[in-house]
Design an enzyme around this catalytic site. Structure first.
Site, PDB file in Angstrom:
ATOM      1  N   HIS A  40      32.741  33.818  34.216  1.00  7.84           N
ATOM      2  CA  HIS A  40      33.552  33.485  35.429  1.00  7.84           C
ATOM      3  C   HIS A  40      32.668  33.031  36.466  1.00  7.84           C
ATOM      4  O   HIS A  40      32.411  33.758  37.612  1.00  7.84           O
ATOM      5  CB  HIS A  40      34.324  34.768  36.159  1.00  7.84           C
ATOM      6  CG  HIS A  40      35.418  34.568  36.879  1.00  7.84           C
ATOM      7  ND1 HIS A  40      36.572  35.107  36.977  1.00  7.84           N
ATOM      8  CD2 HIS A  40      35.662  33.523  37.887  1.00  7.84           C
ATOM      9  CE1 HIS A  40      37.391  34.566  37.809  1.00  7.84           C
ATOM     10  NE2 HIS A  40      36.872  33.398  38.610  1.00  7.84           N
ATOM     11  N   GLU A  48      38.278  40.826  32.111  1.00 12.66           N
ATOM     12  CA  GLU A  48      37.180  40.347  32.606  1.00 12.66           C
ATOM     13  C   GLU A  48      36.471  41.897  32.965  1.00 12.66           C
ATOM     14  O   GLU A  48      36.922  42.375  33.858  1.00 12.66           O
ATOM     15  CB  GLU A  48      37.288  39.431  33.656  1.00 12.66           C
ATOM     16  CG  GLU A  48      37.742  37.888  33.061  1.00 12.66           C
ATOM     17  CD  GLU A  48      37.680  36.877  34.237  1.00 12.66           C
ATOM     18  OE1 GLU A  48      37.121  37.157  35.339  1.00 12.66           O
ATOM     19  OE2 GLU A  48      38.161  35.782  34.037  1.00 12.66           O
ATOM     20  N   ARG A  84      42.336  30.449  35.345  1.00 22.40           N
ATOM     21  CA  ARG A  84      42.559  32.170  34.953  1.00 22.40           C
ATOM     22  C   ARG A  84      42.767  32.345  33.529  1.00 22.40           C
ATOM     23  O   ARG A  84      43.416  31.619  32.690  1.00 22.40           O
ATOM     24  CB  ARG A  84      43.733  32.525  35.945  1.00 22.40           C
ATOM     25  CG  ARG A  84      43.594  32.696  37.305  1.00 22.40           C
ATOM     26  CD  ARG A  84      42.609  33.914  37.762  1.00 22.40           C
ATOM     27  NE  ARG A  84      42.166  34.031  38.985  1.00 22.40           N
ATOM     28  CZ  ARG A  84      41.214  33.570  39.708  1.00 22.40           C
ATOM     29  NH1 ARG A  84      40.369  32.829  38.987  1.00 22.40           N
ATOM     30  NH2 ARG A  84      41.074  33.692  40.789  1.00 22.40           N
TER      31      ARG A  84
HETATM   32  P1  NAD Z   1      46.002  24.852  44.096  1.00 21.40           P
HETATM   33  O1  NAD Z   1      46.881  25.546  44.380  1.00 21.40           O
HETATM   34  O2  NAD Z   1      45.126  23.825  44.939  1.00 21.40           O
HETATM   35  O3  NAD Z   1      46.321  23.881  42.851  1.00 21.40           O
HETATM   36  C1  NAD Z   1      47.272  24.620  41.768  1.00 21.40           C
HETATM   37  C2  NAD Z   1      48.206  23.542  41.472  1.00 21.40           C
HETATM   38  O4  NAD Z   1      48.867  24.170  39.925  1.00 21.40           O
HETATM   39  C3  NAD Z   1      49.434  23.178  42.506  1.00 21.40           C
HETATM   40  O5  NAD Z   1      49.312  21.733  42.841  1.00 21.40           O
HETATM   41  C4  NAD Z   1      50.607  23.617  41.649  1.00 21.40           C
HETATM   42  O6  NAD Z   1      51.872  22.857  42.061  1.00 21.40           O
HETATM   43  C5  NAD Z   1      50.210  23.610  39.943  1.00 21.40           C
HETATM   44  N1  NAD Z   1      51.115  24.371  39.258  1.00 21.40           N
HETATM   45  C6  NAD Z   1      51.804  25.499  39.452  1.00 21.40           C
HETATM   46  N2  NAD Z   1      52.684  25.824  38.393  1.00 21.40           N
HETATM   47  C7  NAD Z   1      52.263  24.693  37.299  1.00 21.40           C
HETATM   48  C8  NAD Z   1      52.640  24.417  36.203  1.00 21.40           C
HETATM   49  N3  NAD Z   1      53.596  25.203  35.384  1.00 21.40           N
HETATM   50  N4  NAD Z   1      51.995  23.396  35.455  1.00 21.40           N
HETATM   51  C9  NAD Z   1      51.216  22.470  36.098  1.00 21.40           C
HETATM   52  N5  NAD Z   1      50.991  22.649  37.397  1.00 21.40           N
HETATM   53  C10 NAD Z   1      51.320  23.874  37.719  1.00 21.40           C
HETATM   54  O7  NAD Z   1      44.807  25.859  43.337  1.00 21.40           O
HETATM   55  P2  NAD Z   1      43.315  25.165  43.024  1.00 21.40           P
HETATM   56  O8  NAD Z   1      42.323  25.812  44.098  1.00 21.40           O
HETATM   57  O9  NAD Z   1      43.036  23.910  42.417  1.00 21.40           O
HETATM   58  O10 NAD Z   1      42.792  26.545  41.826  1.00 21.40           O
HETATM   59  C11 NAD Z   1      43.258  26.258  40.575  1.00 21.40           C
HETATM   60  C12 NAD Z   1      42.948  27.655  39.860  1.00 21.40           C
HETATM   61  O11 NAD Z   1      41.638  27.726  39.710  1.00 21.40           O
HETATM   62  C13 NAD Z   1      43.471  28.752  40.356  1.00 21.40           C
HETATM   63  O12 NAD Z   1      43.900  29.829  39.197  1.00 21.40           O
HETATM   64  C14 NAD Z   1      42.196  29.343  41.041  1.00 21.40           C
HETATM   65  O13 NAD Z   1      42.436  30.835  41.164  1.00 21.40           O
HETATM   66  C15 NAD Z   1      41.113  29.158  40.053  1.00 21.40           C
HETATM   67  N6  NAD Z   1      39.888  29.090  40.243  1.00 21.40           N
HETATM   68  C16 NAD Z   1      38.951  29.477  39.466  1.00 21.40           C
HETATM   69  C17 NAD Z   1      37.402  29.421  39.809  1.00 21.40           C
HETATM   70  C18 NAD Z   1      36.505  30.032  38.888  1.00 21.40           C
HETATM   71  O14 NAD Z   1      35.603  30.577  39.411  1.00 21.40           O
HETATM   72  N7  NAD Z   1      36.608  29.877  37.631  1.00 21.40           N
HETATM   73  C19 NAD Z   1      37.092  29.013  41.277  1.00 21.40           C
HETATM   74  C20 NAD Z   1      38.133  28.672  41.998  1.00 21.40           C
HETATM   75  C21 NAD Z   1      39.472  28.678  41.590  1.00 21.40           C
HETATM   76  C1  MLT Z   2      38.450  32.312  43.043  1.00 24.35           C
HETATM   77  O1  MLT Z   2      39.657  32.663  42.890  1.00 24.35           O
HETATM   78  O2  MLT Z   2      37.902  31.938  43.954  1.00 24.35           O
HETATM   79  C2  MLT Z   2      37.536  32.111  41.782  1.00 24.35           C
HETATM   80  O3  MLT Z   2      38.011  32.746  40.567  1.00 24.35           O
HETATM   81  C3  MLT Z   2      36.002  32.459  42.174  1.00 24.35           C
HETATM   82  C4  MLT Z   2      35.924  33.866  42.561  1.00 24.35           C
HETATM   83  O4  MLT Z   2      36.521  34.530  41.893  1.00 24.35           O
HETATM   84  O5  MLT Z   2      35.214  34.395  43.340  1.00 24.35           O
END
Ligand code: NAD
Ligand code: MLT
Length: 314
Positions: A282, A264, A235
């Site tokens: 993204h 964004e 993010r």
């Molecule tokens: P998840 O909930 O499985 O994992 C997130 C982890 O972060 C958790 O284990 C939590 O304990 C940890 N966390 C919280 N605070 C923390 C800190 N201060 N320091 C270290 N770790 C900490 O989430 P995920 O499915 O792995 O997704 C991770 C991120 O990726 C989210 O922000 C999600 O929105 C983003 N994401 C982005 C895209 C994209 O298109 N770019 C796609 C999917 C997810």
């Molecule tokens: C998500 O949170 O799933 C990702 O950022 C991807 C999306 O926005 O679709």
């Protein structure tokens, strides 16, 4: 308890499989692209459910103007585009599909790490512009380098697995996952202050929360290795954009790969245009497989809710 859902609005180009599944159980589906805030305020009154990706902002105003809305489905992971508290106050259930795009986001992160280490986007742009410049694009190997993974949830651990295959040493930090567990995935858990001076690459995989905002900022750049590379496919805002720009200009940071931004689309393109930055708009979850999977999952979760099965997601 079963919930009555007769009409659902699909927005933001959610994969058609979502509509097909809902239609099969007799739910009437309307598909639209992105609606303006005013259009959505008008439209929402007619629907019991709404499914969005990330473009539509489901604000308190929209929720408060809804009359029969009982479910907002997020075909994706982050619910930061939905005012979950306002929804809860209205009794509107918010559901997401937390693991549907994990593999795509992890693969995108790994692609960014590889592209960053060899300046592939910059070299490609240079050749397309008619140059045969090999000197400017001396790369570095990933083998033997240390990758720090901040956030070892679904995506973080998949990134670890994949980058270990390149011979990278993986270290990381996650307040909720015990060191014994991360060790089973080959990740040494360390306190943050021990991570910064060890890392050649840092990749962040946390949600954006008050305590993760600007997590990678001035302090990290002061204590990190010279030539550190940063990756953010999580993010915008977890990496402090102003501090990153300074670190790139001073040479402390040798490169950054960014898929997400504080704003964004970004209106200030200084970071995106920086020669040491590679970036994508993204695209972490933007694969046909992930989009089908999240659309299918959210539809099945809505059908489950209609049938009185236990709720899934947020
Ligand atoms: P998840 O909930 O499985 O994992 C997130 C982890 O972060 C958790 O284990 C939590 O304990 C940890 N966390 C919280 N605070 C923390 C800190 N201060 N320091 C270290 N770790 C900490 O989430 P995920 O499915 O792995 O997704 C991770 C991120 O990726 C989210 O922000 C999600 O929105 C983003 N994401 C982005 C895209 C994209 O298109 N770019 C796609 C999917 C997810
Ligand atoms: C998500 O949170 O799933 C990702 O950022 C991807 C999306 O926005 O679709």
């Amino acid at each position: 308890m079963a919930t009555e859902v007769k009409k659902v609005l699909l927005l933001d180009g959610v994969d058609p499989v979502c509509g097909q599944i809902l239609t099969q159980v007799g739910i009437e589906v309307t598909t639209k692209g992105k609606l303006s805030q005013d259009e959505l305020i008008q439209a929402v009154k007619e629907y019991d459910g709404m499914v969005v990706r990330s473009a539509t902002k489901v604000t308190a105003e929209i929720l408060n103007k809804s009359e029969r809305l009982c479910i907002v489905g997020r075909a994706g992971t982050g619910v930061d585009n939905i005012d979950v508290q306002a929804a809860t106050r209205r009794g509107v259930i918010v559901m997401n599909t937390p693991d549907g795009n994990t593999l795509s986001a992890a693969e995108h992160t790994c692609s960014m790490i590889c592209a960053l280490s060899r300046s592939i986007p910059q070299a490609c742009a240079s050749l397309k512009a008619g140059n045969w410049d090999r000197k400017s694009f001396m790369g570095t190997e990933l083998y033997g380098k240390t990758l720090a993974i901040i956030g070892l949830g679904r995506i973080g651990r998949e990134v670890a697995k994949r980058m270990q295959a390149f011979g990278m040493t993986t270290i990381g930090y996650d307040p909720l996952i015990p060191a014994k567990v991360t060790a089973e995935w080959g990740v040494e858990s360390l306190p943050l202050e021990e991570i910064w001076p060890k890392a050649d690459y840092i990749t962040v995989h946390t949600p954006l929360l008050p305590h993760t905002k600007n997590l990678i900022g001035e302090t990290v750049f002061k204590t990190c290795k010279q030539g550190l590379r940063i990756v953010n496919v999580a993010r915008g805002g977890i990496v402090d954009e102003a501090a990153l720009l300074q670190a790139l200009d001073s040479g402390t940071c040798a490169g950054a790969a960014l898929d997400v931004f504080l704003e964004e689309p970004p209106t200030d393109l200084t970071l995106c245009k920086h020669p040491k930055v590679i970036c994508t708009p993204h695209l972490g979850a933007n694969t046909s497989e992930a989009q089908k999977r999240v659309a299918l999952q959210i539809a099945e979760q809505i059908v489950g809710m209609v049938k009185g099965r236990p709720l899934v997601g947020v």
